[in-house]
Design an enzyme around this catalytic site. Structure first.
Site, PDB file in Angstrom:
ATOM      1  N   LYS A  32      -6.937   9.114  10.716  1.00  0.00           N
ATOM      2  CA  LYS A  32      -6.787   7.702  11.057  1.00  0.00           C
ATOM      3  C   LYS A  32      -5.877   7.577  12.283  1.00  0.00           C
ATOM      4  O   LYS A  32      -4.913   8.327  12.423  1.00  0.00           O
ATOM      5  CB  LYS A  32      -6.164   6.986   9.864  1.00  0.00           C
ATOM      6  CG  LYS A  32      -5.729   5.555  10.079  1.00  0.00           C
ATOM      7  CD  LYS A  32      -5.044   5.046   8.818  1.00  0.00           C
ATOM      8  CE  LYS A  32      -4.508   3.629   8.984  1.00  0.00           C
ATOM      9  NZ  LYS A  32      -3.845   3.154   7.737  1.00  0.00           N
ATOM     10  N   ASP A  57     -10.957   1.878   1.967  1.00  0.00           N
ATOM     11  CA  ASP A  57      -9.797   1.858   2.853  1.00  0.00           C
ATOM     12  C   ASP A  57      -9.135   3.225   2.937  1.00  0.00           C
ATOM     13  O   ASP A  57      -8.657   3.750   1.921  1.00  0.00           O
ATOM     14  CB  ASP A  57      -8.808   0.822   2.293  1.00  0.00           C
ATOM     15  CG  ASP A  57      -7.823   0.304   3.319  1.00  0.00           C
ATOM     16  OD1 ASP A  57      -7.778   0.844   4.424  1.00  0.00           O
ATOM     17  OD2 ASP A  57      -7.103  -0.651   3.003  1.00  0.00           O
ATOM     18  N   ASP A  58      -9.124   3.809   4.131  1.00  0.00           N
ATOM     19  CA  ASP A  58      -8.399   5.067   4.377  1.00  0.00           C
ATOM     20  C   ASP A  58      -8.993   6.246   3.616  1.00  0.00           C
ATOM     21  O   ASP A  58      -8.256   7.128   3.176  1.00  0.00           O
ATOM     22  CB  ASP A  58      -6.909   4.930   4.014  1.00  0.00           C
ATOM     23  CG  ASP A  58      -6.106   4.219   5.084  1.00  0.00           C
ATOM     24  OD1 ASP A  58      -6.714   3.568   5.951  1.00  0.00           O
ATOM     25  OD2 ASP A  58      -4.865   4.286   5.040  1.00  0.00           O
ATOM     26  N   LYS A  97      -9.774  -7.095   0.531  1.00  0.00           N
ATOM     27  CA  LYS A  97      -8.821  -7.115   1.644  1.00  0.00           C
ATOM     28  C   LYS A  97      -9.451  -7.703   2.902  1.00  0.00           C
ATOM     29  O   LYS A  97     -10.482  -7.234   3.373  1.00  0.00           O
ATOM     30  CB  LYS A  97      -8.353  -5.680   1.901  1.00  0.00           C
ATOM     31  CG  LYS A  97      -7.589  -5.462   3.196  1.00  0.00           C
ATOM     32  CD  LYS A  97      -7.160  -3.998   3.315  1.00  0.00           C
ATOM     33  CE  LYS A  97      -6.680  -3.652   4.712  1.00  0.00           C
ATOM     34  NZ  LYS A  97      -6.173  -2.271   4.824  1.00  0.00           N
ATOM     35  N   HIS A 149      -7.369  -8.822   6.213  1.00  0.00           N
ATOM     36  CA  HIS A 149      -6.593  -8.077   7.211  1.00  0.00           C
ATOM     37  C   HIS A 149      -7.055  -8.288   8.653  1.00  0.00           C
ATOM     38  O   HIS A 149      -6.992  -7.371   9.478  1.00  0.00           O
ATOM     39  CB  HIS A 149      -6.574  -6.582   6.877  1.00  0.00           C
ATOM     40  CG  HIS A 149      -5.406  -5.854   7.482  1.00  0.00           C
ATOM     41  ND1 HIS A 149      -5.386  -4.487   7.686  1.00  0.00           N
ATOM     42  CD2 HIS A 149      -4.210  -6.300   7.944  1.00  0.00           C
ATOM     43  CE1 HIS A 149      -4.246  -4.125   8.232  1.00  0.00           C
ATOM     44  NE2 HIS A 149      -3.509  -5.208   8.405  1.00  0.00           N
ATOM     45  N   ASP A 165     -13.285   2.456   6.370  1.00  0.00           N
ATOM     46  CA  ASP A 165     -12.791   1.807   7.593  1.00  0.00           C
ATOM     47  C   ASP A 165     -12.155   2.759   8.594  1.00  0.00           C
ATOM     48  O   ASP A 165     -11.969   2.400   9.754  1.00  0.00           O
ATOM     49  CB  ASP A 165     -11.822   0.671   7.255  1.00  0.00           C
ATOM     50  CG  ASP A 165     -10.510   1.148   6.641  1.00  0.00           C
ATOM     51  OD1 ASP A 165     -10.404   2.321   6.245  1.00  0.00           O
ATOM     52  OD2 ASP A 165      -9.582   0.328   6.524  1.00  0.00           O
ATOM     53  N   ASN A 166     -11.773   3.943   8.196  1.00  0.00           N
ATOM     54  CA  ASN A 166     -11.262   4.969   9.111  1.00  0.00           C
ATOM     55  C   ASN A 166     -11.210   6.284   8.372  1.00  0.00           C
ATOM     56  O   ASN A 166     -11.522   6.353   7.178  1.00  0.00           O
ATOM     57  CB  ASN A 166      -9.879   4.607   9.684  1.00  0.00           C
ATOM     58  CG  ASN A 166      -8.878   4.103   8.687  1.00  0.00           C
ATOM     59  OD1 ASN A 166      -8.469   2.946   8.727  1.00  0.00           O
ATOM     60  ND2 ASN A 166      -8.457   4.949   7.755  1.00  0.00           N
ATOM     61  N   ARG A 173     -12.358  -3.634  10.541  1.00  0.00           N
ATOM     62  CA  ARG A 173     -12.821  -4.812   9.805  1.00  0.00           C
ATOM     63  C   ARG A 173     -13.290  -5.906  10.751  1.00  0.00           C
ATOM     64  O   ARG A 173     -14.286  -6.583  10.481  1.00  0.00           O
ATOM     65  CB  ARG A 173     -11.696  -5.298   8.885  1.00  0.00           C
ATOM     66  CG  ARG A 173     -11.467  -4.360   7.730  1.00  0.00           C
ATOM     67  CD  ARG A 173     -10.083  -4.441   7.099  1.00  0.00           C
ATOM     68  NE  ARG A 173      -9.834  -3.205   6.386  1.00  0.00           N
ATOM     69  CZ  ARG A 173     -10.245  -2.964   5.141  1.00  0.00           C
ATOM     70  NH1 ARG A 173     -10.875  -3.901   4.469  1.00  0.00           N
ATOM     71  NH2 ARG A 173     -10.016  -1.800   4.568  1.00  0.00           N
ATOM     72  N   CYS A 210      -7.685   0.269  10.236  1.00  0.00           N
ATOM     73  CA  CYS A 210      -8.183  -0.734   9.296  1.00  0.00           C
ATOM     74  C   CYS A 210      -8.520  -2.076   9.938  1.00  0.00           C
ATOM     75  O   CYS A 210      -9.664  -2.537   9.869  1.00  0.00           O
ATOM     76  CB  CYS A 210      -7.199  -0.909   8.149  1.00  0.00           C
ATOM     77  SG  CYS A 210      -5.466  -0.792   8.596  1.00  0.00           S
ATOM     78  N   HIS A 248      -6.160   3.501   0.024  1.00  0.00           N
ATOM     79  CA  HIS A 248      -4.984   3.323   0.882  1.00  0.00           C
ATOM     80  C   HIS A 248      -3.713   3.466   0.046  1.00  0.00           C
ATOM     81  O   HIS A 248      -3.667   3.057  -1.117  1.00  0.00           O
ATOM     82  CB  HIS A 248      -5.055   1.921   1.499  1.00  0.00           C
ATOM     83  CG  HIS A 248      -4.118   1.675   2.642  1.00  0.00           C
ATOM     84  ND1 HIS A 248      -2.744   1.670   2.502  1.00  0.00           N
ATOM     85  CD2 HIS A 248      -4.356   1.393   3.947  1.00  0.00           C
ATOM     86  CE1 HIS A 248      -2.185   1.396   3.675  1.00  0.00           C
ATOM     87  NE2 HIS A 248      -3.145   1.231   4.572  1.00  0.00           N
TER      88      HIS A 248
END
Length: 537
Positions: free
Chosen positions: A372, A12-13, A107, A109, A303-304, A54, A50, A199
């Protein structure tokens, strides 16, 4: 075609160049080992944010087709309802036809309802077992919406003083592997491991942070140059591509104030990734212990791009706790949490809540620019590692471009599963991805174009040409073969190409339900959607 186990790991991130095998300073021996005995893709792309990433990853569609056009908040009709719609199928749903059991740890989301199961929760979308969070961010020590199956288990971190979410995700994933091996059938498994690290908030163990003490003291300018050199040496980046400039809003590192705090931010960020890698090691150990490693595909990506968002000081509790649910204002033992990027507070502990900011995100995305949210290379470029013993070239690098829907297409190709035309009485659009299987043996070109849109930021890549805009700006055009770092805009020299590609992007946007950004902003204004969350979270 056999039925291998599949483990899909998403973090994540995290920027393109943070982990060791992609040129970074973070110690990631387990990911590096997967890369050394598997494939690294140099030009794979996510979807800039994010929730959309996903949704796209899980369904093989573009995010606007899934109900997640922006985030898990209702900002408009259909593709912007903020909830995974019934007219799309997930990887575990598709794999049921091939006899797979499916597990998820981490996660989710992609569901609008955070407190009670709806049709978008994991066990409603094909997973046999789920442990993790429904929300998109929060404390690593005391996460909101922690759920097992469909049951809220937020009490577990309170009952366990040693609880840390990254460890909990890893340990549960390892248990899923072990428990699956004890079953008395020969069903293969699919497992989705979705970390929240790295993240924000910057939470990490002191022993992990200590490993990086002094590692970033050289500052973002020099470290970006060093990363680029390692990326070129590894064969991931062409030596002719120019390093992008430092973000114009930031000073040279030598002129920056509060250096002890600034370097601590990056030390904690690195420790978050390090802890994740340790957990991935435990998952791999579980595969080895149960004799399943050789028949398991492991895929890793982010994810980004790196996240430049700032955590402001003085945010009202209602905004982060009651409305957004992304923070706790007290620790488990009742101490206040200091929310915001305050240089007088060193990050890492449970009573802090900070992010690492623009200059370090600029480092994370080396050699690219932007972050992002944006569809320039810094916002959408991800590491992609594919490990499949005996089936992919050990230590290979592939320059074939691809994006998230390709993961579904690849899984369909590997398993022989069929992509459905309907789900629960709803028509399902055709899978938008292109299988990566033909590139497992050797590098292959991609004939199909790639498309992106997020918050008006948009792009299309067709072969070596990329059309991209930063909303509300004009289209830019880049030759990815000569200038993947997007330093030389060729739009004025090739107006006909810009017009053709823009027309193709418009056609894609119409087909996939992209609503013009201006209309979304009008809807948000009418609905009084919180700008802090929409633009900065």
């Amino acid at each position: 075609m056999g039925r291998p186990n599949i483990i899909l790991i998403l973090n994540d991130d995290m920027g393109y160049s943070d982990i060791g095998c992609y040129g970074g300073e973070v110690e990631t021996p387990n990911l590096d080992s997967l890369a050394a005995s598997g494939l690294r893709y140099s030009q794979f792309y996510n979807t800039a944010r994010c929730s959309p990433s996903r949704a796209s990853l899980m369904t093989g569609l573009h995010p606007h087709q899934t109900g997640i056009g922006i985030l898990t908040y209702d900002t408009g009709p259909e593709g912007y309802v903020g909830n995974l719609v019934q007219g799309c199928a997930t990887i575990p749903e598709v794999l049921k036809s091939r006899g797979y059991r499916s597990y998820m740890s981490g996660k989710w989301h992609v569901a609008a309802d955070l407190d009670k199961p709806n049709g978008a929760w994991p066990v409603e979308r094909g997973f046999d077992e789920f442990y993790g969070t429904i929300i998109g961010a929060g404390s690593f020590y005391y996460p909101n919406t922690l759920t097992r199956g469909n049951e809220n288990v937020e009490h577990e971190p309170v009952d366990d003083p040693s609880f840390f979410y990254t460890d909990a995700i890893s340990d549960q994933a390892a248990r899923f592997v072990q428990d699956h091996a004890q079953r008395d059938d020969d069903a293969p498994f699919f497992m989705y491991v979705a970390y929240t690290a790295p993240h924000w908030p910057l939470h990490a163990h002191e022993e992990d942070i200590a490993k990086y003490k002094g590692r970033f003291d050289a500052g973002w300018d020099r470290l970006r140059e060093e990363r680029l050199a390692r990326l070129v040496k590894a064969g991931l980046i062409d030596k002719s591509w120019q390093l992008t400039d430092r973000d114009p809003s930031q000073p040279p590192f030598e002129e920056a104030a509060e250096k002890e705090w600034l370097t601590r931010l990056m030390e904690v960020y690195a420790a978050q990734i390090d802890r994740m890698d340790q957990g991935i090691g435990r998952i791999l150990d579980a595969l080895d212990d149960t004799g399943q490693r050789d028949n398991t595909i492991v895929i890793f990506l982010s994810d980004n791009g790196g996240c430049a968002e700032d955590i402001p000081q003085g945010v009202e509790p209602k905004q982060l706790v009651e409305d957004l649910r992304i923070a706790q204002y007290e620790t488990r033992d009742g101490r206040p949490v200091h929310i915001g990027n305050d240089p007088s507070v060193m990050p890492g502990a449970e009573d802090t809540y900070q992010s690492y900011g623009i200059p370090w995100a600029n480092l994370s995305n080396t050699p690219f620019r932007l972050y992002k949210h944006f569809t320039h290379e810094g916002g959408i470029s991800t590491p992609l590692i594919v490990h499949w013993p005996g089936k992919v070239e050990a230590g290979g690098i592939r320059h074939r471009p691809g994006q998230l829907p390709d993961i579904m297409a690849t899984i369909l190709d590997i398993t022989g599963a069929d992509y459905p035309t309907e789900r629960a009485g709803n028509a399902v659009p055709p899978c938008e991805g292109v299988s990566l299987m033909d590139s497992f043996a050797q590098d292959m070109p991609r004939g199909e174009p790639l498309f992106w849109e997020h918050e008006g930021n948009a792009a299309m890549r067709d072969g070596d040409w990329k059309l991209v805009r930063r909303y509300p700006g004009a289209w830019e055009l880049y030759d990815m073969a000569a200038d993947r770092t997007e330093m030389h805009d060729l739009a004025s020299r090739h107006p006909d190409r810009v017009a053709r590609m823009a027309a193709a992007w418009d056609e894609w946007a119409e087909r996939c339900g992209v609503i013009p950004r201006e209309k979304i902003l009008e809807m948000m204004k009418a609905m009084n959607v919180d700008a802090f969350w929409e633009e900065d979270a």
